[in-house]
Scaffold this motif. Structure first.
Motif, PDB file in Angstrom:
ATOM      1  N   CYS A 188       0.849  -1.190   0.000  1.00  0.00           N
ATOM      2  CA  CYS A 188       0.000   0.000   0.000  1.00  0.00           C
ATOM      3  C   CYS A 188       0.885   1.241   0.000  1.00  0.00           C
ATOM      4  CB  CYS A 188      -0.931   0.010   1.215  1.00  0.00           C
ATOM      5  SG  CYS A 188      -0.080   0.194   2.802  1.00  0.00           S
ATOM      6  N   ASP A 189       0.311   2.378  -0.392  1.00  0.00           N
ATOM      7  CA  ASP A 189       1.092   3.627  -0.389  1.00  0.00           C
ATOM      8  C   ASP A 189       0.626   4.560   0.725  1.00  0.00           C
ATOM      9  OD1 ASP A 189      -1.331   4.437  -1.418  1.00  0.00           O
ATOM     10  OD2 ASP A 189      -0.492   5.596  -3.079  1.00  0.00           O
ATOM     11  N   PHE A 190       0.091   3.995   1.790  1.00  0.00           N
ATOM     12  CA  PHE A 190      -0.362   4.791   2.934  1.00  0.00           C
ATOM     13  C   PHE A 190       0.783   5.064   3.909  1.00  0.00           C
ATOM     14  CE2 PHE A 190      -4.455   2.058   2.607  1.00  0.00           C
ATOM     15  CZ  PHE A 190      -4.830   2.722   1.460  1.00  0.00           C
ATOM     16  N   LYS A 191       0.566   6.056   4.755  1.00  0.00           N
ATOM     17  CA  LYS A 191       1.327   6.147   5.997  1.00  0.00           C
ATOM     18  C   LYS A 191       0.482   5.431   7.045  1.00  0.00           C
ATOM     19  CE  LYS A 191       3.355   9.168   9.494  1.00  0.00           C
ATOM     20  NZ  LYS A 191       3.629  10.556   9.949  1.00  0.00           N
ATOM     21  N   LEU A 192       0.973   4.303   7.514  1.00  0.00           N
ATOM     22  CA  LEU A 192       0.198   3.489   8.451  1.00  0.00           C
ATOM     23  C   LEU A 192       0.368   4.038   9.862  1.00  0.00           C
ATOM     24  CD1 LEU A 192       0.897  -0.085   7.049  1.00  0.00           C
ATOM     25  CD2 LEU A 192      -1.025   1.428   6.589  1.00  0.00           C
ATOM     26  N   VAL A 245       4.921  -6.144   5.262  1.00  0.00           N
ATOM     27  CA  VAL A 245       4.094  -5.001   4.891  1.00  0.00           C
ATOM     28  C   VAL A 245       4.983  -3.966   4.223  1.00  0.00           C
ATOM     29  CG1 VAL A 245       2.544  -3.188   5.700  1.00  0.00           C
ATOM     30  CG2 VAL A 245       2.532  -5.426   6.829  1.00  0.00           C
ATOM     31  N   ILE A 246       4.633  -3.590   2.995  1.00  0.00           N
ATOM     32  CA  ILE A 246       5.350  -2.537   2.273  1.00  0.00           C
ATOM     33  C   ILE A 246       4.436  -1.330   2.191  1.00  0.00           C
ATOM     34  CG2 ILE A 246       6.344  -1.855   0.058  1.00  0.00           C
ATOM     35  CD1 ILE A 246       7.157  -4.740  -0.395  1.00  0.00           C
ATOM     36  N   ALA A 247       4.872  -0.217   2.774  1.00  0.00           N
ATOM     37  CA  ALA A 247       4.060   1.003   2.817  1.00  0.00           C
ATOM     38  C   ALA A 247       4.942   2.222   2.599  1.00  0.00           C
ATOM     39  CB  ALA A 247       3.331   1.095   4.159  1.00  0.00           C
ATOM     40  N   ALA A 248       4.291   3.384   2.418  1.00  0.00           N
ATOM     41  CA  ALA A 248       5.052   4.611   2.183  1.00  0.00           C
ATOM     42  C   ALA A 248       5.736   5.105   3.449  1.00  0.00           C
ATOM     43  CB  ALA A 248       4.137   5.697   1.629  1.00  0.00           C
ATOM     44  N   ASN A 249       5.065   4.900   4.586  1.00  0.00           N
ATOM     45  CA  ASN A 249       5.637   5.363   5.843  1.00  0.00           C
ATOM     46  C   ASN A 249       4.850   4.760   7.004  1.00  0.00           C
ATOM     47  OD1 ASN A 249       7.326   6.699   7.586  1.00  0.00           O
ATOM     48  ND2 ASN A 249       6.904   8.746   6.766  1.00  0.00           N
ATOM     49  N   TYR A 250       5.384   4.932   8.202  1.00  0.00           N
ATOM     50  CA  TYR A 250       4.739   4.405   9.405  1.00  0.00           C
ATOM     51  C   TYR A 250       4.816   5.445  10.521  1.00  0.00           C
ATOM     52  CZ  TYR A 250       5.474  -0.052   7.022  1.00  0.00           C
ATOM     53  OH  TYR A 250       5.482  -1.070   6.100  1.00  0.00           O
ATOM     54  N   SER A 298       8.474   6.504  -1.826  1.00  0.00           N
ATOM     55  CA  SER A 298       8.338   6.989  -3.203  1.00  0.00           C
ATOM     56  C   SER A 298       7.341   8.135  -3.262  1.00  0.00           C
ATOM     57  CB  SER A 298       7.872   5.846  -4.116  1.00  0.00           C
ATOM     58  OG  SER A 298       7.661   6.317  -5.428  1.00  0.00           O
ATOM     59  N   ASN A 299       7.587   9.092  -4.156  1.00  0.00           N
ATOM     60  CA  ASN A 299       6.685  10.231  -4.319  1.00  0.00           C
ATOM     61  C   ASN A 299       5.556   9.944  -5.301  1.00  0.00           C
ATOM     62  OD1 ASN A 299       8.151  11.924  -2.565  1.00  0.00           O
ATOM     63  ND2 ASN A 299       9.601  12.410  -4.201  1.00  0.00           N
ATOM     64  N   THR A 300       5.594   8.786  -5.952  1.00  0.00           N
ATOM     65  CA  THR A 300       4.562   8.432  -6.921  1.00  0.00           C
ATOM     66  C   THR A 300       4.019   7.037  -6.618  1.00  0.00           C
ATOM     67  OG1 THR A 300       6.027   7.328  -8.521  1.00  0.00           O
ATOM     68  CG2 THR A 300       5.866   9.726  -8.657  1.00  0.00           C
ATOM     69  N   GLU A 352       6.038   3.119  -8.415  1.00  0.00           N
ATOM     70  CA  GLU A 352       6.919   2.097  -7.840  1.00  0.00           C
ATOM     71  C   GLU A 352       6.117   1.063  -7.060  1.00  0.00           C
ATOM     72  OE1 GLU A 352      11.155   1.659  -5.434  1.00  0.00           O
ATOM     73  OE2 GLU A 352      10.253   3.631  -5.715  1.00  0.00           O
ATOM     74  N   PHE A 353       5.083   1.518  -6.359  1.00  0.00           N
ATOM     75  CA  PHE A 353       4.237   0.584  -5.629  1.00  0.00           C
ATOM     76  C   PHE A 353       3.487  -0.339  -6.597  1.00  0.00           C
ATOM     77  CE2 PHE A 353       4.732   4.028  -2.555  1.00  0.00           C
ATOM     78  CZ  PHE A 353       5.034   3.321  -1.410  1.00  0.00           C
ATOM     79  N   LYS A 354       3.047   0.220  -7.727  1.00  0.00           N
ATOM     80  CA  LYS A 354       2.373  -0.595  -8.741  1.00  0.00           C
ATOM     81  C   LYS A 354       3.323  -1.656  -9.292  1.00  0.00           C
ATOM     82  CE  LYS A 354      -0.916   2.901 -10.384  1.00  0.00           C
ATOM     83  NZ  LYS A 354      -1.307   3.735 -11.552  1.00  0.00           N
ATOM     84  N   ASP A 355       4.579  -1.256  -9.532  1.00  0.00           N
ATOM     85  CA  ASP A 355       5.581  -2.204 -10.030  1.00  0.00           C
ATOM     86  C   ASP A 355       5.778  -3.357  -9.041  1.00  0.00           C
ATOM     87  OD1 ASP A 355       5.929  -0.517 -12.181  1.00  0.00           O
ATOM     88  OD2 ASP A 355       7.800   0.360 -11.435  1.00  0.00           O
TER      89      ASP A 355
END
Length: 205
Positions: free
Chosen positions: A57-61, A87-92, A132-134, A137-140
């Protein structure tokens, strides 16, 4: 070296046998950060997990609802006999990291106290941050893993995530310096081809 090509990566693992084994796997590089030293689990202070289910996900959890969702998936994976969840996320948020660390410590203690252990190691949740700012990368990553990508911009709800939304890789490695490799992603070849065409269109714009 010739088999890996100029864009390949060579990893050397220590072994106890006399034979030298060469295992060639497909993989992808990622720039990832480890949010706490708690998740460094090798003697070389690296993050290394084999055959994990992976949530992307691209959330900040950081919210209670988000963490409850992670714990629900965690319990479902544990019941299915998995060794861990990545878990792969944008931030925590700091509280979220502390909650996962506490959960891992409690699971380790419970596993250590079992007289007849049902697994070789305790079930753990492993956190990786991809700053990532977009979304691309998460889609990849999600495509390569065969995972559902939970996108903040689209309003996806992590509370709706189920085990079938998870992807999988043969192995994920990340150094403490942020050099990451995902080896043997379980995404379909058809999905990868579609994603490659999407990326080509992005660069053509």
């Amino acid at each position: 070296v010739e088999k890996c090509g100029e864009n390949g990566v060579i990893l050397v693992d220590e072994g106890w046998g006399r034979e030298t084994e060469v295992d060639i796997k497909s993989g992808m590089r990622i720039a990832a950060k480890i949010p706490s030293d708690h998740f460094l689990n090798t003697e070389d202070l690296e993050f290394k997990v084999e055959n994990p289910p992976v949530l992307v996900c691209d959330f900040k959890l950081e919210t209670l609802d988000q963490m409850l969702s992670i714990m629900n998936i965690f319990q479902a994976c544990s019941k299915a006999g998995e060794k861990g969840l990545v878990v792969i996320a944008a931030n925590y948020g700091r509280q979220a990291i502390d909650q996962i660390i506490t959960s891992n410590v409690m699971n380790t203690r419970a596993w250590a106290s079992q007289p007849n252990k049902t697994s070789e190691e305790p079930f753990r949740i492993h956190l990786l941050k991809v700053p990532s700012n977009t979304q691309e990368e998460f889609k990849d990553v999600a495509t390569y893993l065969g995972a559902t990508f939970f996108c903040k911009e689209k309003g996806d709800k992590l509370e709706l995530a189920v085990v079938s939304d998870l992807g999988r890789a043969d192995e994920i490695r990340v150094t403490k310096h942020g050099d990451g490799l995902i080896l043997g992603g379980h995404g379909t070849e058809e999905a990868k081809k579609v994603r490659i065409e999407e990326v080509k269109l992005l660069y053509e714009k």
